[in-house]
Design a protein around this motif. Structure first.
Motif, mmCIF file in Angstrom:
data_model
loop_
_atom_site.group_PDB
_atom_site.id
_atom_site.type_symbol
_atom_site.label_atom_id
_atom_site.label_comp_id
_atom_site.label_asym_id
_atom_site.label_seq_id
_atom_site.Cartn_x
_atom_site.Cartn_y
_atom_site.Cartn_z
ATOM 1 N N UNK A 1 -0.412 7.037 2.567
ATOM 2 C CA UNK A 1 -0.906 5.776 2.710
ATOM 3 C C UNK A 1 -1.758 4.406 2.701
ATOM 4 N N UNK A 2 -0.934 3.898 2.976
ATOM 5 C CA UNK A 2 -1.255 2.122 1.922
ATOM 6 C C UNK A 2 -1.936 1.051 2.074
ATOM 7 N N UNK A 3 -2.457 0.155 1.824
ATOM 8 C CA UNK A 3 -2.995 -0.840 2.483
ATOM 9 C C UNK A 3 -3.323 -1.312 3.778
ATOM 10 N N UNK A 4 -2.208 -1.405 4.202
ATOM 11 C CA UNK A 4 -2.060 -1.618 5.928
ATOM 12 C C UNK A 4 -2.871 -0.699 6.585
ATOM 13 N N UNK B 1 -5.442 3.169 -11.260
ATOM 14 C CA UNK B 1 -5.025 4.239 -9.890
ATOM 15 C C UNK B 1 -4.382 2.276 -9.096
ATOM 16 N N UNK B 2 -3.973 2.806 -8.136
ATOM 17 C CA UNK B 2 -3.412 1.877 -7.583
ATOM 18 C C UNK B 2 -3.658 2.336 -5.142
ATOM 19 N N UNK B 3 -3.603 1.396 -4.724
ATOM 20 C CA UNK B 3 -3.595 1.492 -3.648
ATOM 21 C C UNK B 3 -2.834 0.870 -3.237
ATOM 22 N N UNK B 4 -1.393 1.423 -2.713
ATOM 23 C CA UNK B 4 0.342 0.798 -2.421
ATOM 24 C C UNK B 4 0.524 -0.314 -1.378
ATOM 25 N N UNK B 5 1.678 -0.503 -1.071
ATOM 26 C CA UNK B 5 1.514 -1.433 -0.069
ATOM 27 C C UNK B 5 2.790 -0.661 0.209
#
Length: 270
Positions: free
Chosen positions: A65-68, A90-94
């Motif tokens: 799941x990504x920022x989109x 942590x990261x919310x990926x793209x």
């Protein structure tokens, strides 16, 4: 100390519409440095190129799941979060789907506040003390969403001839966002990047920026450093790749300045 009890969440957007000024490098390494001093940090990769995700060693297979998905309302930020190899970061990926988000959100209400609304849940959860948003090198809807959601802007500024011209454009954008979307938006600071002490132009640009913006400019200067440039190809922050290199040490000093400014804002003793 439980994050939610005594630490307020601060959302900092790392922005400059010029490419190649060190935005992603700054976001990755500042996030790592803040985590190293005990902060709980969420990095949001808001660039369709996904360089922050790659630079933290998150392969596409792990970006379920990504920022989109978040901006389209299909997932929450916390559902998109991926742990990195850095404890506390942590990261919310793209992913490339973000490149079409402007058209997909064109007719939706509150299209400039999609990220702000998503981060409201993160604030309520109290899981993090800092959110850093790595923006694309353009003033598009993704950058507007980031600024509408942010408490403050951190501006990486490459020490080159056209630096002040680009900075003036960015300041006008910040003022526009303040006027129409986010009146509380502050400038956390300007950090000089890719500074080459052997190049007189770097020193001249640094002096010019400080004369225009005074104490808004951090004392810390990020040097041009080969080890910092190499680190992303190994999927590691520079501080993990080579802690002792000049660039890593500079980012540790920058993190301290950021924390001290935040404490001064809250009037917390250093």
């Amino acid at each position: 100390m439980p994050v939610g009890s005594e630490r307020e969440l601060r959302v900092l957007v790392v922005a400059n519409q010029k490419g190649g000024v060190g935005k992603t490098t700054t976001a990755i390494n500042l996030g790592t440095a803040l985590a190293a001093v005990g902060e709980r940090v969420l990095l949001i990769d808001s660039d369709p190129q996904g360089n922050a995700s790659t630079g933290l060693g998150i392969p596409h297979a792990q970006r379920k799941h990504t920022l989109y998905d978040v901006l389209m309302g299909e997932k929450t930020v916390l559902e998109a979060v991926v742990k990195t190899s850095v404890p506390g970061l942590h990261i919310a990926p793209s992913d490339p789907d973000l490149s079409g988000i402007e058209m997909e959100l064109a007719q939706q209400p509150r299209r400039s506040f999609k990220l702000k609304d998503a981060l409201d849940l993160v604030r309520q959860a109290g899981s993090y003390s800092y959110v850093l948003i790595d923006c694309p090198p353009s003033l598009n809807l993704l950058t507007v969403n980031a600024m509408a959601a942010a408490d403050a802007v951190l501006v990486p500024l490459q020490c080159e001839f056209f630096a002040l011209e680009g900075l003036s454009q960015l300041m006008r954008t910040i003022e526009m966002v303040r006027a129409s979307l986010n009146p509380k938006l502050e400038i956390q600071g300007i950090v000089l990047t890719m500074f080459d002490r052997r190049n007189g132009l770097s020193a001249q640009v640094g002096d010019d920026v400080r004369s225009h913006f005074g104490e808004t400019v951090y004392q810390t200067v990020i040097p041009r450093n080969v080890r910092v440039s190499e680190a992303p190809s190994f999927g590691k922050p520079a501080l993990v790749y080579d802690l002792k290199c000049a660039g890593s040490q500079a980012y540790l000093r920058l993190a301290r300045e950021v924390v001290l400014r935040e404490r001064a804002r809250r009037k917390v003793p250093a």
